[in-house]
Design a protein around this motif. Structure first.
Motif, PDB file in Angstrom:
ATOM      1  N   TYR A  44      56.072 -61.275 -46.793  1.00 10.47           N
ATOM      2  CA  TYR A  44      57.423 -61.543 -47.299  1.00 10.47           C
ATOM      3  C   TYR A  44      57.483 -61.247 -48.804  1.00 10.47           C
ATOM      4  N   GLU A  45      58.648 -60.779 -49.234  1.00 13.80           N
ATOM      5  CA  GLU A  45      58.811 -60.432 -50.645  1.00 13.80           C
ATOM      6  C   GLU A  45      58.665 -61.637 -51.561  1.00 13.80           C
ATOM      7  N   ASP A  46      59.239 -62.767 -51.158  1.00 11.38           N
ATOM      8  CA  ASP A  46      59.299 -63.942 -52.031  1.00 11.38           C
ATOM      9  C   ASP A  46      58.476 -65.095 -51.479  1.00 11.38           C
ATOM     10  N   ARG A  47      58.292 -66.106 -52.288  1.00  8.01           N
ATOM     11  CA  ARG A  47      57.547 -67.284 -51.866  1.00  8.01           C
ATOM     12  C   ARG A  47      58.257 -67.993 -50.716  1.00  8.01           C
ATOM     13  N   ASN A  48      57.475 -68.741 -49.950  1.00  4.00           N
ATOM     14  CA  ASN A  48      57.998 -69.560 -48.851  1.00  4.00           C
ATOM     15  C   ASN A  48      58.749 -68.742 -47.815  1.00  4.00           C
ATOM     16  N   PHE A  49      58.250 -67.534 -47.560  1.00  3.52           N
ATOM     17  CA  PHE A  49      58.713 -66.694 -46.465  1.00  3.52           C
ATOM     18  C   PHE A  49      60.188 -66.287 -46.601  1.00  3.52           C
ATOM     19  N   MET A  50      60.579 -65.996 -47.802  1.00  2.00           N
ATOM     20  CA  MET A  50      61.955 -65.578 -48.084  1.00  2.00           C
ATOM     21  C   MET A  50      61.982 -64.087 -48.430  1.00  2.00           C
ATOM     22  N   GLY A  51      63.161 -63.515 -48.375  1.00  2.00           N
ATOM     23  CA  GLY A  51      63.350 -62.110 -48.721  1.00  2.00           C
ATOM     24  C   GLY A  51      62.992 -61.171 -47.576  1.00  2.00           C
ATOM     25  N   ARG A  52      62.964 -59.909 -47.882  1.00  2.00           N
ATOM     26  CA  ARG A  52      62.611 -58.914 -46.883  1.00  2.00           C
ATOM     27  C   ARG A  52      61.183 -59.128 -46.406  1.00  2.00           C
ATOM     28  N   HIS A  53      60.905 -58.685 -45.182  1.00  2.00           N
ATOM     29  CA  HIS A  53      59.557 -58.873 -44.657  1.00  2.00           C
ATOM     30  C   HIS A  53      59.065 -57.600 -43.970  1.00  2.00           C
ATOM     31  N   TYR A  54      57.751 -57.540 -43.786  1.00  2.00           N
ATOM     32  CA  TYR A  54      57.100 -56.407 -43.149  1.00  2.00           C
ATOM     33  C   TYR A  54      56.048 -56.932 -42.190  1.00  2.00           C
ATOM     34  N   GLU A  55      56.146 -56.547 -40.908  1.00  2.87           N
ATOM     35  CA  GLU A  55      55.192 -56.965 -39.893  1.00  2.87           C
ATOM     36  C   GLU A  55      54.100 -55.915 -39.753  1.00  2.87           C
ATOM     37  N   CYS A  56      52.858 -56.365 -39.731  1.00  3.47           N
ATOM     38  CA  CYS A  56      51.720 -55.449 -39.677  1.00  3.47           C
ATOM     39  C   CYS A  56      50.771 -55.878 -38.559  1.00  3.47           C
ATOM     40  N   MET A  57      50.354 -54.923 -37.732  1.00  2.00           N
ATOM     41  CA  MET A  57      49.449 -55.206 -36.614  1.00  2.00           C
ATOM     42  C   MET A  57      48.216 -54.317 -36.651  1.00  2.00           C
ATOM     43  N   SER A  58      47.920 -53.753 -37.819  1.00  2.00           N
ATOM     44  CA  SER A  58      46.745 -52.894 -37.973  1.00  2.00           C
ATOM     45  C   SER A  58      46.409 -52.813 -39.464  1.00  2.00           C
ATOM     46  N   ASP A  59      45.527 -51.913 -39.831  1.00  2.00           N
ATOM     47  CA  ASP A  59      45.209 -51.709 -41.248  1.00  2.00           C
ATOM     48  C   ASP A  59      46.403 -51.088 -41.966  1.00  2.00           C
ATOM     49  N   CYS A  60      46.546 -51.427 -43.235  1.00  2.00           N
ATOM     50  CA  CYS A  60      47.593 -50.834 -44.071  1.00  2.00           C
ATOM     51  C   CYS A  60      46.985 -50.543 -45.441  1.00  2.00           C
ATOM     52  N   ALA A  61      46.856 -49.256 -45.780  1.00  2.00           N
ATOM     53  CA  ALA A  61      46.176 -48.856 -47.010  1.00  2.00           C
ATOM     54  C   ALA A  61      47.049 -48.984 -48.247  1.00  2.00           C
ATOM     55  N   ASP A  62      48.364 -49.004 -48.090  1.00  2.00           N
ATOM     56  CA  ASP A  62      49.260 -49.094 -49.250  1.00  2.00           C
ATOM     57  C   ASP A  62      50.577 -49.727 -48.827  1.00  2.00           C
ATOM     58  N   MET A  63      50.741 -51.011 -49.133  1.00  2.00           N
ATOM     59  CA  MET A  63      51.946 -51.721 -48.739  1.00  2.00           C
ATOM     60  C   MET A  63      53.161 -51.343 -49.570  1.00  2.00           C
ATOM     61  N   HIS A  64      52.940 -50.671 -50.689  1.00  2.34           N
ATOM     62  CA  HIS A  64      54.066 -50.285 -51.543  1.00  2.34           C
ATOM     63  C   HIS A  64      55.046 -49.374 -50.803  1.00  2.34           C
TER      64      HIS A  64
END
Length: 213
Positions: A44-64
């Motif tokens: 999640y972008e912000d603290r406490n699970f707020m803002g936009r989010h991204y679900e990942c189920m494998s390796d991710c070399a660059d989250m940017h």
């Protein structure tokens, strides 16, 4: 075609249909099992699970590529290593199933997560050889369980290379599983210095055994 031949043909067709249905059911069950065994982490972008989010189920070399910042995350299944630099570099931290509403304060990080690696499920034996010097030089000790202090158990003041034969491990900067850590999967690690850990001494290690609990 005779009545006997017609009946035999019907039986063969039913048999093929039953085999096909069983195969389809088996494939579906296997797919469901594979999905259930796959780890999942939500950033999640912000603290406490707020803002936009991204679900990942494998390796991710660059989250940017998916989000510009990350200040909280939730591990729904499996275990992950997270890194504060792209390509699995920099400081790393082990996340098991749970919620991390403000992980930067918890870990003392100044930078947010930039890459992550899913730790695969493993239920076999564990074996690692640790070496006092680079390129597998100096004294060698073979380990098959956790070690809370290289110094106390092996009288070893430094560990500069290792060979992981079986299992997945975490190595720690200080005794008793404290300080910065490094994820070790099966393979040869000839020089921690060349991997970017020249200023660290690894003094304890433990097996990763809770990947899918």
């Amino acid at each position: 075609m005779s009545t006997t031949e017609t009946s035999q043909t019907d039986m063969n067709m039913r048999g093929k249909s039953n085999h096909s249905s069983a195969a389809n059911m088996s494939t579906t069950e296997t797919s469901k099992t594979d999905m259930n065994m796959r780890g999942k982490i939500i950033f999640y972008e912000d603290r406490n699970f707020m803002g936009r989010h991204y679900e990942c189920m494998s390796d991710c070399a660059d989250m940017h590529s998916y989000m510009s910042r990350c200040h909280s995350c939730r591990v729904e299944s499996g275990c992950f290593m997270v890194y504060d630099r792209p390509n699995y570099m920099g400081n790393q931290y082990f996340f098991r199933r749970g919620e991390y509403g403000d992980y930067m304060s918890m870990m003392g990080w100044r930078d947010s997560i930039r890459s992550c690696r899913m730790i695969p499920m493993y239920r076999g034996s564990y074996r690692m050889r640790i070496y006092e010097r680079e390129n597998f030089g100096g004294h060698m000790h073979e380990c098959m369980d956790d070690c809370d202090s290289f110094m106390d158990r092996y009288h070893m003041s430094d560990c500069m290379s290792c060979h992981v034969m079986d299992g997945h491990w975490l190595m720690y900067e200080h005794p008793h599983y404290r300080g910065r850590m490094m994820y070790m999967r099966p393979g040869e690690y000839r020089s921690f210095r060349e991997m970017g850990y020249g200023g660290m001494r690894f003094m304890s290690m433990r097996r990763i055994m809770d990947s899918w609990y």
